[in-house]
Design a protein around this motif. Structure first.
Motif, mmCIF file in Angstrom:
data_model
loop_
_atom_site.group_PDB
_atom_site.id
_atom_site.type_symbol
_atom_site.label_atom_id
_atom_site.label_comp_id
_atom_site.label_asym_id
_atom_site.label_seq_id
_atom_site.Cartn_x
_atom_site.Cartn_y
_atom_site.Cartn_z
ATOM 1 N N ARG A 633 -72.144 -41.030 58.175
ATOM 2 C CA ARG A 633 -72.782 -42.349 58.257
ATOM 3 C C ARG A 633 -73.224 -42.826 56.868
ATOM 4 N N ILE A 634 -73.738 -41.901 56.068
ATOM 5 C CA ILE A 634 -74.135 -42.277 54.704
ATOM 6 C C ILE A 634 -72.918 -42.743 53.916
ATOM 7 N N SER A 635 -71.816 -42.011 54.045
ATOM 8 C CA SER A 635 -70.586 -42.388 53.335
ATOM 9 C C SER A 635 -70.093 -43.743 53.796
ATOM 10 N N SER A 636 -70.144 -43.979 55.097
ATOM 11 C CA SER A 636 -69.699 -45.268 55.635
ATOM 12 C C SER A 636 -70.576 -46.400 55.120
ATOM 13 N N ASN A 637 -71.887 -46.179 55.095
ATOM 14 C CA ASN A 637 -72.800 -47.215 54.602
ATOM 15 C C ASN A 637 -72.551 -47.516 53.133
ATOM 16 N N MET A 638 -72.271 -46.481 52.359
ATOM 17 C CA MET A 638 -72.015 -46.673 50.937
ATOM 18 C C MET A 638 -70.736 -47.474 50.708
ATOM 19 N N LYS A 639 -69.698 -47.178 51.491
ATOM 20 C CA LYS A 639 -68.437 -47.903 51.347
ATOM 21 C C LYS A 639 -68.601 -49.365 51.735
ATOM 22 N N ALA A 646 -71.113 -41.823 47.702
ATOM 23 C CA ALA A 646 -72.088 -41.441 48.709
ATOM 24 C C ALA A 646 -72.704 -40.090 48.371
ATOM 25 N N VAL A 647 -73.954 -39.928 48.746
ATOM 26 C CA VAL A 647 -74.674 -38.682 48.541
ATOM 27 C C VAL A 647 -74.432 -37.781 49.741
ATOM 28 N N GLN A 648 -74.030 -36.546 49.489
ATOM 29 C CA GLN A 648 -73.848 -35.573 50.554
ATOM 30 C C GLN A 648 -75.118 -34.735 50.683
ATOM 31 N N PRO A 708 -81.603 -39.378 52.587
ATOM 32 C CA PRO A 708 -80.954 -39.839 53.819
ATOM 33 C C PRO A 708 -81.852 -40.638 54.752
ATOM 34 N N LEU A 709 -83.127 -40.902 54.357
ATOM 35 C CA LEU A 709 -84.061 -41.532 55.278
ATOM 36 C C LEU A 709 -83.624 -42.935 55.685
#
Length: 755
Positions: A633-639, A646-648, A708-709
């Motif tokens: 979800r973080i990766s998707s939001n960043m894209k 994106a931060v893993q 990730p908050l």
């Protein structure tokens, strides 16, 4: 210059510089001529610094009481406005002494009110000065204090920044101001403006080098200075700060107070209308504003303040801490003070703003509500924003002067801030149809955490890692297997660091604590501690007599009483060097740390188990699959937002005790109990996440981001909390002994039972 700003003649008034408005109020309280015939009367809407004067009055045998003031038309006096006082309970600490003699009417009384309430923005009529001083017999008819000699104090710290206070028309005896609140600089400087005749009645006890003309060391003799300023300004005044205030007055005079007032009023009106216009999909209002245009108090308008709380579609409350947490993710700081933004743009804050009377009045909190909240553990500055279904504070936005509308840069910044703030409230708290998956998701029913039966993957669910954190907020260590105890993992959070002032040190206050690494050798019974700031590795033997004294130290954490044992000076010096400030190490004692106060139920998740220095429960469990879904979800939001790489997030970012592997993401949300090997655990529900998970140690430096908050807030918010991971309680029949014969081992299969 100060007296000119208030149109006060130097023949009638003197300006006494202090370290702030609070110090000015303290000066009046200390030196006022209190007697057992005196009274301190104050409006309910007053800052704590004003209420503190009550302690001086009561300690001298005087009475004290709060009042509410209303105005109405008096037809018998030609439809003139008439003031009515509603008196609260009289407070007195020595009733017997008071009733020994009748009030003579010659005692001095003090009435205090703010020119502007810092909670609601209500501006009190400055005519109250003359009304109380000249018409107290009628206003306080029937009161034993109606015929006393009344003096009036105005707390103008908030109001004088946007409203003129003309002392030639409203001759108050005392006026307190803060230059920081007036024009944003300097901090630590205020003033008491006192009428000459009133100042001469003040009885000063202490003297210093600058306040006496002569003194003799070995006999009771002093000759005090005669000038009022010289008599009350102890020590060296902040003369550099005093010299700088002329620039502030020059700016205010160039803008003119009427222009500042019109400007701030227009901003307040705009934001107020925008907030009131927000509606949920079911038509329910989002914002409750704490201001009534039909209020009957003696009101001279409203200042540039908006205090409000936010409601869900079902009319329940969003807590102000939740608003604060989400605002920080939108880069809107609700608590961090910044001079430019506080004084020239909008400055949001949360809580009761040190105004308990106004807070209780506008929030509808009775005495029983307030006492119940206190007994439940709620105090100023804590995180309990909604107690027993009622808000314990509010969100406040205030406005001050800015350069001018012609200053394009400042006007642009202001406008962008207003749009950002309104958009934040709309996207984060307004329920709209057909937008369930977006960032502004406010609430989901509890069933969303268990959307249908969760199926386990073919390989089942297994324990992937075990992590023990011996010292609270310091780094932990992993183990292939570890013994269990009645407090959870043996030695987990059994130690903590405490400052010399009594504060418990955590990474929130001291981020460097994450650099302190720990490990335990069970066979030797030694705790090993290392820090990049210390050359030597510290060794603490569990069984050696390294603790000082035979008795423990009592203290409370999250409503639970603990007894801790301190260590010798060598250990404390090591930790003081490691964290960069003086501190001491405490170990949780083996006796008397059950939660024994039932009034704290609800403030701490686990109220049945023995607990070491944990926040909520014995264990935190995180699922590897849930973390993987979060990273997707973080990766998707960043894209989608084109914000870059994106931060893993690693599972250890959440400081779990147990990491599991297998099953579907978030399957753990629906578990009621689980069994790991032969050991049984009960779920205590989801873990509420805070800004701590946004901190990461990179090369020995603490870095902070929104993730990730921010992503968790977009889909894991439930009743004001952002949940990730679950809390567990170890079910053991052994409630007395610390050690058990049970172990956890990496690779053990997990057998959950869902709700």
């Amino acid at each position: 210059m100060v007296l000119d700003y208030f149109n006060a003649s130097p023949k009638e008034y003197k300006c006494i510089f202090t370290s702030g408005a609070t110090a000015a109020l303290k000066l009046v309280g200390e030196a006022f001529p209190w007697s057992d015939q005196s009274c301190f009367m104050y409006t309910m809407e007053n800052h704590n610094s004003v209420l503190g004067i009550r302690e001086y009055a009561l300690s001298q045998g005087s009475a004290a009481f709060a009042i509410d003031i209303e105005e109405s038309l008096d037809h018998s006096r030609g439809n003139l406005m008439s003031v009515k006082v509603s008196q609260h309970q009289i407070q007195r600490r020595n009733e017997a002494r008071f009733f020994e003699k009748e009030p003579t009417g010659g005692a001095y009384n003090l009435f205090a009110f703010p020119s502007e309430c810092n909670f609601s923005g209500l501006r009190f009529s400055l005519d109250l000065v003359k009304i109380i001083k000249e018409d107290s017999d009628r206003i306080l008819e029937g009161s034993p204090f109606c015929s006393g000699r009344w003096m009036v104090l105005i707390d103008a710290a908030k109001g004088c920044a946007t409203q003129t206070l003309d002392l030639s028309k409203h001759p108050a005896d005392f006026v307190v101001i803060s230059f920081y609140k007036l024009f944003g600089y300097p901090t630590g400087l205020g003033a008491l403006i006192a009428r000459n005749d009133a100042a001469k009645l003040l009885k000063k006890t202490y003297f210093s080098g600058g306040t006496v003309a002569a003194s003799i060391a070995d006999t009771d003799f002093i000759k005090r200075r005669q000038e009022i300023e010289e008599l009350f300004e102890d020590g060296t005044t902040s003369f550099l700060s005093i010299a700088s205030i002329r620039h502030g007055f020059k700016m205010l005079n160039s803008l003119t107070m009427p222009s500042i007032s019109r400007h701030t009023t227009s901003l307040t009106t705009y934001v107020r209308k925008m907030l009131l216009a927000l509606k949920h999909e079911n038509g329910a209002s989002v914002c409750t504003l704490y201001r009534s245009d039909n209020v009957k108090v003696v009101c001279h308008g409203w200042g540039p303040i908006i205090s409000f709380n936010l409601r869900r579609p079902d009319n329940s409350w969003f807590g102000y801490r939740e608003v604060e947490k989400l605002a920080s993710l939108s880069q809107i700081q609700l608590r961090v003070r910044n001079i430019e933004w506080e004084r020239t743009l909008g400055f949001p804050q949360t809580g009761c703003f040190c105004n308990p009377g106004a807070c209780a009045k506008y929030l509808g909190l009775s005495h029983s509500d307030l006492l119940s909240n206190i007994e439940a553990g709620h105090v100023c500055w804590d995180d309990y924003d909604v107690v027993n279904g009622k808000p314990a504070g509010a969100v406040r936005v205030s406005f001050g002067y800015m350069s001018t509308y012609e200053d394009a840069k400042m006007a642009y910044l202001l406008w962008m801030w207003l749009l950002k703030f309104i958009d934040f409230v709309r996207t984060s708290f307004v329920s709209l149809p057909n937008q369930i998956g977006r960032y502004h998701l406010r609430e989901r029913p509890s069933s969303f955490l268990n959307e249908g039966p969760r199926k386990l993957l073919a390989g089942g669910v297994f324990l992937k890692s075990i992590t023990i954190y011996p010292i609270k907020s310091c780094a932990g260590f992993s183990a292939a297997s570890w013994p269990l105890s009645s407090t959870g993992l043996q030695y987990d959070r059994e130690w903590l660091l405490k400052s010399l002032t009594g504060d418990i040190l955590t990474q929130k206050k001291v981020p460097e604590m994450c650099l302190i690494s720990t490990s335990i050798d069970l066979h030797q019974g030694i705790l090993f501690v290392e820090s990049p700031r210390c050359k030597e590795r510290l060794q603490i033997n569990f069984k050696s007599n390294t603790c000082n004294g035979s008795t423990g130290e009592d203290f409370h954490i999250h409503g639970q009483r603990y007894e801790g044992r301190s260590y010798n000076n060598e250990v404390n010096i090591w930790f003081s060097q490691a964290v960069g400030q003086p501190c001491c190490l405490l170990r949780c004692s083996m006796s008397n740390y059950y939660l024994n106060n039932s009034r704290c139920v609800g403030m701490r998740r686990d109220v049945q188990s023995r607990l070491n220095f944990v926040n909520e429960a014995q264990f935190l469990l995180i699922s590897k699959e849930s973390v993987s879904d979060l990273n997707d979800r973080i990766s998707s939001n960043m894209k989608n937002s084109a914000l870059g790489v994106a931060v893993q997030v690693n599972p250890m970012r959440f400081r779990p005790n147990l990491v599991i592997s297998g099953g579907e993401p978030y399957a753990e949300d629906g578990w009621r109990t689980l069994k790991i090997g032969d050991n049984c655990f009960t779920s205590q529900g989801g873990c509420n996440r805070c800004q701590m998970i946004n901190l990461v140690n990179e090369g020995g430096q603490m870095q902070k981001s929104n993730e990730p908050l921010a992503t968790l807030a977009s889909y894991r918010r439930v009743k004001g909390k952002i949940l990730f991971g679950i809390l567990l309680r170890y079910e053991t029949a052994d409630e007395v002994e610390q050690e058990t014969n049970s172990w956890l081992q990496v690779g053990q299969e997990i057998h959950p039972n869902s709700f």
